[in-house]
Design an enzyme around this catalytic site. Structure first.
Site, mmCIF file in Angstrom:
data_model
loop_
_atom_site.group_PDB
_atom_site.id
_atom_site.type_symbol
_atom_site.label_atom_id
_atom_site.label_comp_id
_atom_site.label_asym_id
_atom_site.label_seq_id
_atom_site.Cartn_x
_atom_site.Cartn_y
_atom_site.Cartn_z
ATOM 1 C CG MET A 156 -0.678 3.892 6.008
ATOM 2 S SD MET A 156 -1.743 5.340 5.799
ATOM 3 C CE MET A 156 -0.523 6.596 5.383
ATOM 4 C CG ASP A 202 -5.500 -5.656 2.453
ATOM 5 O OD1 ASP A 202 -6.085 -6.723 2.700
ATOM 6 O OD2 ASP A 202 -5.400 -5.180 1.303
ATOM 7 C CB SER A 242 -0.948 -0.022 1.204
ATOM 8 O OG SER A 242 -1.828 1.074 1.174
ATOM 9 C CB THR A 243 1.353 4.033 2.428
ATOM 10 O OG1 THR A 243 -0.048 4.108 2.646
ATOM 11 C CG2 THR A 243 1.949 5.425 2.380
ATOM 12 C CG HIS A 289 -4.212 -0.876 -0.692
ATOM 13 N ND1 HIS A 289 -3.954 -0.816 0.658
ATOM 14 C CD2 HIS A 289 -4.678 -2.133 -0.916
ATOM 15 C CE1 HIS A 289 -4.272 -1.970 1.229
ATOM 16 N NE2 HIS A 289 -4.696 -2.791 0.286
#
Length: 380
Positions: A321, A324, A201-202, A228
């Site tokens: 973050m 998940d 993600s991030t 994401h």
């Protein structure tokens, strides 16, 4: 602790609106507002904010150039605001490579249905970004990003405010220790995997570039990627990866076959699962379900792989973050598959990898710069 924010945008309306939203919580204080990138660089040096929000299209100096200079002088977590277009995606990816931590659509109506939801999203994102580690786009020892402007005045001593940090974990909460034997696979001990799955993600766009760009065109396993990202961004991101990698990278489509040396990226706004029927693995693309917070969702893709290839999948969790991927990794481990995760030091946000490690699911903890070489060594 109050998080200080510098807003950099050439739109007076946007500066005022963002300031109003962020100050509602009482946890955030907007300490300054700049009208262009050059002014933003100067105010960042003077004010030393905890977070900077940055527009990308501005007079005098654009947002990407400003991010590069800020990362050279005094790295600060930067949240980019971008348009949800192909061009907006391309520019945002450039900004992330320059050192920005994360991004949000500039059109507020695109990210929230009402004002209260908008406030919640923006405030949470600022607080999360404040806990990130900026300037980790490259694992090289130098802190100066490639192509950055000269760090004029960077050696001037200034008092640096304390950055907000994540809460200190108790001994019971800390990730389970990983033995040295599990951290480093002996050379020559490569294992056959039917598929390698990477979730992030991030900080993920730059991390994926680093991991995939070193893989040879002859990489022996198929790869599936879950990042994401909005629907309008994934085509540009897949194209970007394909240009810089020797393996083939493209956005996944319904019915795609998994093939060695091919990496398929989950389309934004939808869900990707893998089905294995009669020994032939195919991609299924499902509509984005509003009941799932992430679209695409790492847990969903990894869970499908646990069913499709029990004991024959390598799952890799990179920076991001939240948590998940943890439940998907759990299903993989229960089926006999292996899990690697990125270490805290090289993660922009140590959320997703920490969740997997804390649950005791990680077989190897690796620095970002080591993951690509380890894939070449450990996958046959």
């Amino acid at each position: 602790m109050t998080v200080s924010v510098l807003v950099v945008d050439d739109s007076g309306f946007f500066r005022r609106r963002l300031t109003e939203i962020l100050t509602v919580s009482g946890q955030i204080k907007v300490v300054g507002a700049a009208t262009n990138g050059r002014e933003g660089v100067e105010m960042a040096e003077k004010l030393r904010p905890d977070v900077i929000t940055m527009d990308y299209e501005m007079p005098v100096m654009d947002g990407i150039s400003a991010v590069r200079e800020i990362m050279t002088r005094h790295p600060v977590p930067v949240l980019m605001f971008s348009s949800l277009t192909y061009e907006g995606a391309r520019v945002t990816l450039d900004a992330l490579e320059a050192g920005a931590v994360d991004f949000l659509p500039k059109n507020f109506e695109e990210i929230a249905r009402d004002t209260s939801e908008l406030q919640k999203i923006l405030i949470e994102r600022i607080l999360d970004v404040a806990r990130s580690s900026p300037g980790k786009k490259s694992p090289a020892p130098t802190a100066t990003p490639a192509g950055s402007a000269a760090a004029g005045g960077a050696d001037r001593p200034r008092e640096r405010p304390v950055r907000p940090r994540p809460p200190v974990m108790t001994p019971e909460e800390k990730p389970a220790p990983v033995s040295a034997a599990r951290r480093i696979l002996r050379r020559g001990a490569a294992k056959h995997y039917s598929v390698v799955a990477i979730g992030t993600s991030t900080g993920g766009p730059v991390a994926l570039q680093k991991v995939l760009s070193g893989l040879p065109a002859s990489f022996p396993a198929p790869l599936v990627l879950v990042q994401h990202m909005p629907a309008s961004f994934t085509p540009a991101f897949a194209e970007r990866l394909n240009k810089m990698c020797q393996i083939e990278v493209r956005q996944a489509e319904e019915g795609d076959l998994l093939k060695p040396g091919l990496a398929l990226l989950a389309p934004g706004g939808k869900q990707m699962i893998i089905e294995n029927r009669g020994g032939q693995a195919r991609i299924r693309i499902l509509p984005g379900d509003n009941r799932l917070h992430y679209r695409p969702c790492v847990d969903l893709t990894f869970g499908s792989l646990a069913r499709a290839f029990p004991g024959k999948t390598l799952g890799v969790i990179l920076t991001g973050m939240g948590a998940d991927g943890k439940e998907g990794c759990r299903l993989m481990k229960e089926s006999g598959s292996d899990i690697w995760s990125q270490d805290e030091k090289s993660s922009v946000i140590y959320g997703m990898p920490m969740a997997v490690a804390k649950a005791g699911l990680t077989d190897e903890v690796l620095a970002l710069q080591d993951i690509g070489p380890r894939l070449q060594e450990g996958v046959s």
